[in-house]
Enzyme design. Sequence first.
Site, PDB file in Angstrom:
ATOM      1  NE  ARG A   1     -26.545   7.539  47.942  1.00  0.00           N
ATOM      2  CZ  ARG A   1     -25.243   7.619  48.179  1.00  0.00           C
ATOM      3  NH1 ARG A   1     -24.763   7.235  49.341  1.00  0.00           N
ATOM      4  NH2 ARG A   1     -24.407   8.026  47.250  1.00  0.00           N
TER       5      ARG A   1
ATOM      6  CE  LYS B   1     -18.775  10.032  50.295  1.00  0.00           C
ATOM      7  NZ  LYS B   1     -19.077   9.476  48.980  1.00  0.00           N
TER       8      LYS B   1
ATOM      9  CG  PHE C   1     -18.645   2.900  51.546  1.00  0.00           C
ATOM     10  CD1 PHE C   1     -19.718   3.140  50.702  1.00  0.00           C
ATOM     11  CD2 PHE C   1     -17.363   2.948  51.015  1.00  0.00           C
ATOM     12  CE1 PHE C   1     -19.525   3.442  49.365  1.00  0.00           C
ATOM     13  CE2 PHE C   1     -17.156   3.243  49.678  1.00  0.00           C
ATOM     14  CZ  PHE C   1     -18.244   3.497  48.852  1.00  0.00           C
TER      15      PHE C   1
END
Length: 425
Positions: free
Chosen positions: A384, A222, A127
């Site tokens: 995704r 998340k 990332f």
Amino acid sequence: MMTLEDCRALDAQDPLRALRDQFTLPEGVIYLDGNSLGVLPKAAPARIAEVVTQEWGQGLIRSWNTASWFDLPQRLGDKVARLIGAAPGEVVCTDSTSVNLYKVLFAALSQQKDTGRKLVVSERSNFPTDLYIAESLCRERGFTLKLIEAGELPAVLNDEVAVLMLTHVNYRTGAMHDMKAITAAAHAAGALTVWDLAHSAGAVPVALNDSNADYAIGCGYKYLNGGPGAPAFAWVHTRHAGKFEQPLSGWWGHAAPFEFTPHYRPAPGVGRYLCGTQPIIALAGLECGLDTVLAAEAFDKDQGAMAALRAKSLALTDLFIQLVEERCAGQGLSLVTPREHAQRGSQVCLSRGEGAYAIVQALIARGVIGDYRAGDSQMADILRFGFTPLYLGFEDVWNSVEHLVQVLESGEWKREEFNRKNAVT
């Protein structure tokens, strides 16, 4: 072939289906983006309101003591520890993922400063914020950041490597590393490991202590459902926790912050990885999110919440892959995420040479919310889809693929409004 009725039968047999009731989900939405932002826990608005109106509004500054605000980072850290294979007292919830990465990577580099090792190794597909933080620290401290492809591990580990910095589950592909094996290889080469658990905590079983890892960080918004910008967490193995200072030596990480001494004396253990005054309202929201994940402990009292959630996650992602390949054949979609369970996180990523962004936007307009990640020289653009077993069912998977089929077969994605890129993709 799997049918809609088969999916409904699986939902009827699902022991975790009641966990969905913990969340506020908009009517008509199939949410496949919990790997970017988790769903709102029903308990969160009332709890946050209580903190604001009662603890802050009425208790005022007394609430640092009377409402136990002061030790909230450690108490929440103990909850995170149950999800990542850590022990009580080893985790703190604080700051952002990027800030925590700066702290632990600085500490790891400090350990290696006199060894002659000058390389920090990471994946090119890591990332970006991880790479940016590492690049900055390497420049400041005289190290070099070396970027590799995943397949080059562990061959690149040698006596020049100081730190191996990896994300456990790749954000773009959903591919998952073998943490225990890679950590052992790094240690055998004399390197330390820093693991980013942003796409692991609350998504897949993690065993930090069993893997003998050195440092780890992760985010709270998340799969932990802590809300946008929720505080992150930091874990440090006990063999390191009380030995090395992190660079942001703020008063909250002082051994006795209310002594108000002019010189810094770090707190013992992981407490020194705190910095400034803690964001209590945000931490209260994060606690509600953590409790939604820990509710799954009731379904596997021996192995904990993640064992039960992982079994359902794999079943959901297996089904999605199967249905896409059966029903979207010839539409230009390619599976990017590994099929092997041991190598897969809790998301499925598909690549497409044309229209990936627009297809995702067309799905979102239909109430199927996934997301898009731009490709690179090695890979086409990515569609995704994250699968959070706390609130997703098998019929949701069927319906999401049905919408995908319709978007592709009708050419709906070619419409102009779906091809205009938003600031956040």
